[in-house]
Design an enzyme around this catalytic site. Sequence first.
Site, PDB file in Angstrom:
ATOM      1  N   GLU A 186     -18.181  -0.723  13.034  1.00 47.59           N
ATOM      2  CA  GLU A 186     -19.290  -1.407  12.360  1.00 47.59           C
ATOM      3  C   GLU A 186     -18.876  -1.772  10.938  1.00 47.59           C
ATOM      4  OE1 GLU A 186     -23.035   0.679  12.445  1.00 47.59           O
ATOM      5  OE2 GLU A 186     -23.616  -0.143  10.505  1.00 47.59           O
ATOM      6  N   GLU A 207     -26.441  -4.024   2.713  1.00 49.47           N
ATOM      7  CA  GLU A 207     -27.680  -3.337   3.054  1.00 49.47           C
ATOM      8  C   GLU A 207     -28.378  -2.999   1.745  1.00 49.47           C
ATOM      9  OE1 GLU A 207     -27.502  -0.403   6.599  1.00 49.47           O
ATOM     10  OE2 GLU A 207     -25.580  -0.163   5.557  1.00 49.47           O
TER      11      GLU A 207
END
Length: 271
Positions: A150, A155
């Site tokens: 990932e 974020e």
Amino acid sequence: MTLRHRPVIAGTTLLAAIALSACALPFGNAAPDRSVSRSIFADEFDGPAGPVSGRWQAETGGGGWGNNEAQVYTADQSNVRIDGKGHLQITARYDGKTVTSARLTTGGKASITYGRVEARISLPAGAGLHPAFWLLGDNLPQVGWPRAGEIDVIETVNDARDYHMSIHAPQKSSARGQTVSASGPAPMPLAGIFHTYWMNKTPGRIETGIDDRSLFVVTPADLASDAQWVFDAPFHLLLTLAVGGDWPGAPNDSTPNPATMLVDWVRVTGL
């Protein structure tokens, strides 16, 4: 963001009654690598208001997404749509019973092995909000997470004052793998303002940043001895707006409802 795995539109608030059970790197000023030239795809999100189509597909459902999150992801236009003003709109909302939002992926339709990924996004802010622009390995259905790998380009959580960038790699000693990350106070305000979030991916190297700032670089040398570098492989893109969960915590009466993540464009070029 793991498989637990956001401007703000004015409205009422997400109710607090929903019960939800790193290292910082100095800011750099290196210019992003613009040597890539082969266009893989570009979505400008122009055209009339309506449903999202093409390379993007909605992944739907609830169940907490591995992080005890509150939202149920849907494909409904109240949660994800082209707004008719040149943007992709991902909206989280609470109707008094259910929190809904959207999770879009290019899995099975568009991927990148080496090159540049960038998106111009205006992120929302508010307690319990967790917007993200990220990638997962194409072999996820076969090997699962975290073995597929990932990459989190950006974020933010809650007030969106800090940036978070990371990779998640498989590790023999941990079922959740190893996380290598950078986070800290954002070099500029992020909430409600468009910025370009980007990743350059070359053999044995991943670099991410905001606008003209490089903020995170990771190579195999940063991994533990029992972790595996799985990033020299095809990865697909995701755009998500999660609500609540173990990270970032529950929404409350101050959380905008609805809350919207706007995406001006996404561009992917390959080496």
